[in-house]
Design a protein around this motif. Structure first.
Motif, short mmCIF file in Angstrom:
data_model
loop_
_atom_site.label_atom_id
_atom_site.label_comp_id
_atom_site.label_asym_id
_atom_site.label_seq_id
_atom_site.Cartn_x
_atom_site.Cartn_y
_atom_site.Cartn_z
N PHE A 49 0.82 -1.21 0.00
CA PHE A 49 0.00 0.00 0.00
C PHE A 49 0.86 1.27 0.00
O PHE A 49 0.46 2.28 -0.55
CB PHE A 49 -0.97 0.01 1.18
N ILE A 50 2.02 1.19 0.61
CA ILE A 50 2.95 2.33 0.59
C ILE A 50 3.30 2.66 -0.86
O ILE A 50 3.34 3.82 -1.26
CB ILE A 50 4.20 2.04 1.42
N ARG A 51 3.55 1.61 -1.66
CA ARG A 51 3.91 1.81 -3.07
C ARG A 51 2.81 2.51 -3.88
O ARG A 51 3.08 3.18 -4.86
CB ARG A 51 4.27 0.48 -3.72
N LEU A 52 1.57 2.36 -3.46
CA LEU A 52 0.47 3.01 -4.17
C LEU A 52 0.46 4.52 -3.95
O LEU A 52 -0.11 5.26 -4.75
CB LEU A 52 -0.87 2.41 -3.73
N GLY A 53 1.08 4.97 -2.88
CA GLY A 53 1.22 6.40 -2.64
C GLY A 53 -0.01 7.12 -2.11
O GLY A 53 -0.20 8.29 -2.37
N PHE A 54 -0.82 6.40 -1.32
CA PHE A 54 -1.99 7.02 -0.73
C PHE A 54 -1.78 7.19 0.78
O PHE A 54 -1.17 6.34 1.42
CB PHE A 54 -3.24 6.18 -0.96
N PRO A 55 -2.34 8.25 1.35
CA PRO A 55 -2.23 8.42 2.80
C PRO A 55 -3.18 7.49 3.55
O PRO A 55 -4.17 7.01 2.99
CB PRO A 55 -2.65 9.88 3.00
N ASP A 56 -2.88 7.27 4.81
CA ASP A 56 -3.76 6.50 5.68
C ASP A 56 -4.67 7.49 6.40
O ASP A 56 -4.24 8.22 7.30
CB ASP A 56 -2.93 5.69 6.68
N LYS A 57 -5.92 7.54 5.99
CA LYS A 57 -6.88 8.50 6.55
C LYS A 57 -7.10 8.28 8.04
O LYS A 57 -7.29 9.23 8.80
CB LYS A 57 -8.20 8.40 5.79
N LEU A 58 -7.05 7.02 8.47
CA LEU A 58 -7.29 6.71 9.88
C LEU A 58 -6.26 7.36 10.79
O LEU A 58 -6.60 7.84 11.88
CB LEU A 58 -7.32 5.19 10.09
N THR A 59 -5.02 7.43 10.36
CA THR A 59 -3.97 8.07 11.16
C THR A 59 -4.31 9.53 11.43
O THR A 59 -4.19 10.01 12.56
CB THR A 59 -2.60 7.97 10.45
N VAL A 60 -4.76 10.24 10.40
CA VAL A 60 -5.12 11.64 10.56
C VAL A 60 -6.36 11.77 11.43
O VAL A 60 -6.42 12.64 12.32
CB VAL A 60 -5.34 12.31 9.18
N LEU A 61 -7.34 10.92 11.22
CA LEU A 61 -8.57 10.98 11.99
C LEU A 61 -8.30 10.80 13.48
O LEU A 61 -8.78 11.59 14.31
CB LEU A 61 -9.55 9.91 11.50
N ILE A 62 -7.52 9.80 13.83
CA ILE A 62 -7.19 9.55 15.24
C ILE A 62 -6.39 10.71 15.82
O ILE A 62 -6.62 11.15 16.95
CB ILE A 62 -6.43 8.21 15.38
#
Length: 80
Positions: A49-62
């Motif tokens: 998933f890191i290779r896809l280059g998308f952020p983890d929304k849950l990290t920001v939400l928490i």
């Protein structure tokens, strides 16, 4: 020695940069902005998933929920 910015610092900066002081901002937009600033802190954990280059929304939400709770604690200690 420079102090490294915390996830909370970065998420709140991203929220502010996107106009969060005066309007609602989608979590996805905040996640993307924070990810652009610090990919290592706001990316997925799994390499595929890191290779896809998308952020983890849950990290920001928490992180933003934690900031909100901290603000409430301070508000109770120092009422206006």
């Amino acid at each position: 020695m420079e102090k490294e910015l915390s996830k909370m610092d970065i998420a709140l900066y991203a929220l502010y940069k996107l106009g969060g002081a005066t309007k609602k901002v989608h979590t996805e937009d905040i996640a993307w902005e924070a990810y652009q600033f610090a990919k290592e802190k706001f990316s997925w954990c799994l390499p595929k998933f890191i290779r896809l280059g998308f952020p983890d929304k849950l990290t920001v939400l928490i992180t933003l929920e934690t900031a909100h709770k901290e603000k409430q604690k301070v508000s109770r200690r120092f009422p206006s």
